[in-house]
Design a protein around this motif. Structure first.
Motif, PDB file in Angstrom:
ATOM      1  N   ALA A  15       0.756  -1.178   0.001  1.00 32.07           N
ATOM      2  CA  ALA A  15       0.018  -0.122   0.043  1.00 32.07           C
ATOM      3  C   ALA A  15       0.967   1.373   0.014  1.00 32.07           C
ATOM      4  O   ALA A  15       1.816   1.261   0.854  1.00 32.07           O
ATOM      5  N   ILE A  16       0.828   2.096  -0.874  1.00 32.21           N
ATOM      6  CA  ILE A  16       1.583   3.279  -1.083  1.00 32.21           C
ATOM      7  C   ILE A  16       1.560   4.194   0.234  1.00 32.21           C
ATOM      8  O   ILE A  16       2.407   4.983   0.609  1.00 32.21           O
ATOM      9  N   ASP A  17       0.370   4.262   0.714  1.00 35.32           N
ATOM     10  CA  ASP A  17       0.144   5.081   1.959  1.00 35.32           C
ATOM     11  C   ASP A  17       1.152   4.763   3.096  1.00 35.32           C
ATOM     12  O   ASP A  17       1.449   5.332   3.827  1.00 35.32           O
ATOM     13  N   LYS A  18       1.553   3.306   3.195  1.00 33.08           N
ATOM     14  CA  LYS A  18       2.498   2.799   4.091  1.00 33.08           C
ATOM     15  C   LYS A  18       3.927   3.481   3.938  1.00 33.08           C
ATOM     16  O   LYS A  18       4.649   3.467   5.032  1.00 33.08           O
ATOM     17  N   ILE A  19       4.262   4.019   2.856  1.00 36.34           N
ATOM     18  CA  ILE A  19       5.543   4.496   2.733  1.00 36.34           C
ATOM     19  C   ILE A  19       5.381   6.079   2.471  1.00 36.34           C
ATOM     20  O   ILE A  19       6.478   6.779   2.719  1.00 36.34           O
ATOM     21  N   GLN A  20       4.235   6.709   2.296  1.00 34.77           N
ATOM     22  CA  GLN A  20       4.108   7.921   1.801  1.00 34.77           C
ATOM     23  C   GLN A  20       4.100   8.580   3.233  1.00 34.77           C
ATOM     24  O   GLN A  20       4.161   9.865   3.395  1.00 34.77           O
ATOM     25  N   GLY A  50      -2.629   2.478  -4.674  1.00 33.29           N
ATOM     26  CA  GLY A  50      -2.684   3.867  -4.039  1.00 33.29           C
ATOM     27  C   GLY A  50      -1.972   4.685  -5.433  1.00 33.29           C
ATOM     28  O   GLY A  50      -1.572   4.269  -6.355  1.00 33.29           O
ATOM     29  N   TYR A  51      -1.801   5.855  -4.835  1.00 35.98           N
ATOM     30  CA  TYR A  51      -1.357   6.907  -5.791  1.00 35.98           C
ATOM     31  C   TYR A  51       0.096   7.440  -5.373  1.00 35.98           C
ATOM     32  O   TYR A  51       1.169   7.301  -5.995  1.00 35.98           O
ATOM     33  N   GLY A  52       0.097   8.242  -4.266  1.00 35.26           N
ATOM     34  CA  GLY A  52       1.603   8.824  -3.955  1.00 35.26           C
ATOM     35  C   GLY A  52       1.745  10.182  -4.737  1.00 35.26           C
ATOM     36  O   GLY A  52       0.669  10.586  -5.514  1.00 35.26           O
ATOM     37  N   SER A  53       2.983  10.678  -5.105  1.00 35.90           N
ATOM     38  CA  SER A  53       3.111  11.721  -6.045  1.00 35.90           C
ATOM     39  C   SER A  53       3.051  11.207  -7.309  1.00 35.90           C
ATOM     40  O   SER A  53       3.205   9.951  -7.698  1.00 35.90           O
ATOM     41  N   TRP A  54       2.878  12.191  -8.187  1.00 41.51           N
ATOM     42  CA  TRP A  54       2.749  12.286  -9.712  1.00 41.51           C
ATOM     43  C   TRP A  54       4.028  11.488 -10.289  1.00 41.51           C
ATOM     44  O   TRP A  54       3.945  10.249 -10.936  1.00 41.51           O
ATOM     45  N   PRO A  55       5.197  11.692  -9.978  1.00 38.60           N
ATOM     46  CA  PRO A  55       6.227  11.070 -10.541  1.00 38.60           C
ATOM     47  C   PRO A  55       6.447   9.577 -10.171  1.00 38.60           C
ATOM     48  O   PRO A  55       6.839   8.649 -10.910  1.00 38.60           O
ATOM     49  N   ARG A  93      -7.688   0.279   9.949  1.00 34.80           N
ATOM     50  CA  ARG A  93      -7.421   0.091   8.486  1.00 34.80           C
ATOM     51  C   ARG A  93      -5.935  -0.605   8.621  1.00 34.80           C
ATOM     52  O   ARG A  93      -4.874   0.241   8.471  1.00 34.80           O
ATOM     53  N   PRO A  94      -6.096  -1.868   8.327  1.00 33.78           N
ATOM     54  CA  PRO A  94      -4.552  -2.572   8.149  1.00 33.78           C
ATOM     55  C   PRO A  94      -3.898  -1.939   7.353  1.00 33.78           C
ATOM     56  O   PRO A  94      -2.584  -2.061   7.408  1.00 33.78           O
ATOM     57  N   ASP A  95      -4.169  -1.640   6.094  1.00 40.50           N
ATOM     58  CA  ASP A  95      -3.237  -1.228   5.215  1.00 40.50           C
ATOM     59  C   ASP A  95      -2.857   0.176   5.103  1.00 40.50           C
ATOM     60  O   ASP A  95      -2.497   0.902   4.298  1.00 40.50           O
ATOM     61  N   GLY A  96      -3.539   0.942   6.049  1.00 39.42           N
ATOM     62  CA  GLY A  96      -3.204   2.355   6.234  1.00 39.42           C
ATOM     63  C   GLY A  96      -1.963   2.582   6.918  1.00 39.42           C
ATOM     64  O   GLY A  96      -1.206   1.540   7.496  1.00 39.42           O
ATOM     65  N   PRO A  97      -1.252   3.654   6.937  1.00 39.59           N
ATOM     66  CA  PRO A  97      -0.285   4.103   7.526  1.00 39.59           C
ATOM     67  C   PRO A  97      -0.252   3.976   9.170  1.00 39.59           C
ATOM     68  O   PRO A  97      -1.102   4.358   9.755  1.00 39.59           O
ATOM     69  N   GLU A  98       0.952   3.747   9.731  1.00 38.97           N
ATOM     70  CA  GLU A  98       0.993   3.390  11.092  1.00 38.97           C
ATOM     71  C   GLU A  98       0.880   4.793  11.774  1.00 38.97           C
ATOM     72  O   GLU A  98       1.387   5.881  11.263  1.00 38.97           O
TER      73      GLU A  98
END
Length: 154
Positions: A15-20, A50-55, A93-98
């Motif tokens: 999940a991109i949120d976890k690193i974002q 997930g999305y994250g930044s456009w790049p 939300r298990p896939d959400g950021p800590e």
């Protein structure tokens, strides 16, 4: 959906949120995010949701061999996000950021979804279409198509 596909195809799910995001909705510094994102892309197999930044979106599109674009009307995305936000009050939300409670971010989420739909969607479609012939593209336009794909993703 992503977790089901991950399980069905033995793909590692990220999940991109976890690193974002860091705790308390602090945005991960760009160099740190990019290193973590590139580490995911360097793996032999992955499914990133997930999305994250456009790049980072552009990087994933260019690195992917399969792109699944869930492109519902904005009202459907809002309804599903609302249900997920309410559910997060009960079970998290298990896939959400800590350390990032979901419900307080609801208005921000809706604004982001509006921006993604109105501003990013045309760019996203163009970027995905540019990969046609080099990547398998699955463009899902309705909940009915999504349900059918979930049953038979072949």
């Amino acid at each position: 959906m992503s977790k089901a596909l991950s399980a069905a195809h033995a793909l590692p799910y990220y999940a991109i949120d976890k690193i974002q995001w860091k705790p308390n909705w602090v945005l991960t510094p760009e160099p740190e995010f990019t290193r973590a994102h590139e580490a995911l892309l360097s793996k032999a197999r992955w499914l990133i949701d997930g999305y994250g930044s456009w790049p980072s979106v552009e990087r994933r599109i260019s690195a992917a061999d399969t792109i699944i674009f869930v492109d519902h009307p904005i009202s459907v995305h809002y309804w599903w996000a609302t249900k997920r936000q309410i559910k997060s009050l009960i079970s998290g939300r298990p896939d959400g950021p800590e350390g990032c409670p979901m419900f307080p971010m609801t208005i921000r989420l809706y604004k982001m979804m509006w921006r993604l739909h109105r501003e990013w969607r045309p760019k996203l479609i163009a970027a995905i279409e540019a990969r046609r012939g080099n990547a398998r593209i699955i463009h899902i336009r309705s909940p009915k198509e999504l349900a059918a794909f979930a049953v038979d993703p072949a």
